[in-house]
Enzyme design. Structure first.
Site, short mmCIF file in Angstrom:
data_model
loop_
_atom_site.label_atom_id
_atom_site.label_comp_id
_atom_site.label_asym_id
_atom_site.label_seq_id
_atom_site.Cartn_x
_atom_site.Cartn_y
_atom_site.Cartn_z
N ARG A 99 0.81 -1.21 0.00
CA ARG A 99 0.00 0.00 0.00
C ARG A 99 0.84 1.27 0.00
NH1 ARG A 99 -3.19 1.66 -2.71
NH2 ARG A 99 -4.14 -0.40 -2.51
N LYS A 134 1.55 24.51 -3.22
CA LYS A 134 0.25 23.90 -2.93
C LYS A 134 0.38 22.38 -3.04
CE LYS A 134 -2.19 27.97 -4.63
NZ LYS A 134 -3.07 28.54 -5.68
N LYS A 166 4.79 38.50 -2.05
CA LYS A 166 3.43 38.42 -2.54
C LYS A 166 2.62 39.62 -2.06
CE LYS A 166 1.46 34.38 -2.97
NZ LYS A 166 1.51 34.17 -4.43
N GLU A 199 5.27 39.80 -6.75
CA GLU A 199 3.96 39.67 -7.39
C GLU A 199 3.35 41.04 -7.59
OE1 GLU A 199 0.71 36.68 -6.06
OE2 GLU A 199 0.22 38.55 -5.03
N ASP A 221 0.00 38.50 -11.57
CA ASP A 221 -1.03 37.72 -10.90
C ASP A 221 -2.42 38.08 -11.42
OD1 ASP A 221 -1.98 35.88 -8.88
OD2 ASP A 221 -2.72 37.63 -7.81
#
Length: 282
Positions: A99, A134, A166, A199, A221
């Site tokens: 597994r 992410k 950012k 950004e 962005d």
């Protein structure tokens, strides 16, 4: 800081601990200790194979006497019915590693397959697809490795290997100039040599960056395709460019054709379906 190998070792240890606990009682009750067998990895869906090298480490760490015969290497296109590897050893070991090995290989192969689809959409443009942060907690190194196997490029690995200013950083710092200046002061104080990306959300912010300078890459962005072309023309190769924000497999080529160096896509890792495969006795 831990090396990639050390992080993978810790992941494997944790994965075995959560899966086996105080023992695989199903296997222990019905399989004799010294019974030997073979299993093969059967591909059940077309895609790009990834995770073979990690799978070998899973087997080695659980039972060093297991023998792995690799028939298809990482990065190879596979089709339904292919046999990627054959593993021989104690049947108990085959059952207890099955597994974890499948979880890793299905996840990594799914990411590599998805990434490769994006890469093919960019052929002939000179633009490269980037992953993001992410990722699944604890699996980042494996997931980013899978992106590379699929032909993509890694953005920063974490918060430690690149500066990315950012929108929230800019807002909390009191504006673009403050953010960039504080960044340079910090890097000088700490003796760090890191690339700086910033950004921008609109043309006003872009023009502020172009006037002030002091960065290596500008992230556009949520710019439209049309505005991306205008922004790339304004930047005029002075800095690397990256498009980001809601870009899909259907739209990525449109952005690439505007001349950006990179397009970052969170979907490479955050919403990928694993590639179907199974590990069966043979």
């Amino acid at each position: 800081m831990l090396s990639v190998e050390e992080l993978v070792d810790k992941l494997i240890d944790l994965a075995f601990a959560e899966d086996i606990g105080d023992g695989d009682h199903t296997t222990l009750c019905c399989i004799p200790e010294n019974a030997m067998g073979r299993s093969h990895l059967l591909i059940k869906e077309d895609g790009i194979l990834a995770g073979i090298e990690v799978a070998k480490e899973v087997f080695r760490r659980f039972d060093s006497e297991m023998q792995v015969d690799v028939l298809i290497e990482d990065g190879t296109p596979v089709k339904v019915g292919d046999i990627a590897m054959v593993v021989s050893g104690r049947i108990r070991s085959l059952l207890q590693t099955e597994r974890l090995m499948l979880n890793i290989m299905q996840r990594m192969s799914g990411i590599a397959t998805t990434t490769n689809k994006y890469v093919k959409r960019l052929e002939g443009t000179g633009t490269r697809v980037l992953d993001t942060r992410k990722t699944t907690p604890g699996l980042r190194m494996l997931e980013k490795q899978a992106v590379k196997i699929g032909g993509g490029c890694n953005h920063r690995i974490g918060l430690f290997d690149m500066i990315l200013l950012k929108d929230n950083h800019v807002d909390f710092a009191g504006g673009i100039e403050n953010a960039i200046d504080r960044c340079h002061a910090y890097l000088k104080e700490k003796g760090l040599d890191l690339k700086i990306e910033i950004e921008v959300r609109n043309f006003d912010e872009l023009n502020q960056v172009l006037r002030h300078g002091g960065v290596d890459r500008i992230m556009l962005d949520n710019f439209s395709v049309t505005d991306t072309k205008k922004a790339v023309d304004l930047i005029a190769h002075r800095y690397e460019t990256e498009s980001s924000g809601g870009i899909t497999i259907d739209t990525i080529r449109d952005y690439a054709l505007q001349g950006v160096d990179y397009v970052s896509v969170g979907a490479l890792t955050h919403s990928v379906k694993g590639l179907d495969m199974s590990f069966k006795a043979c």
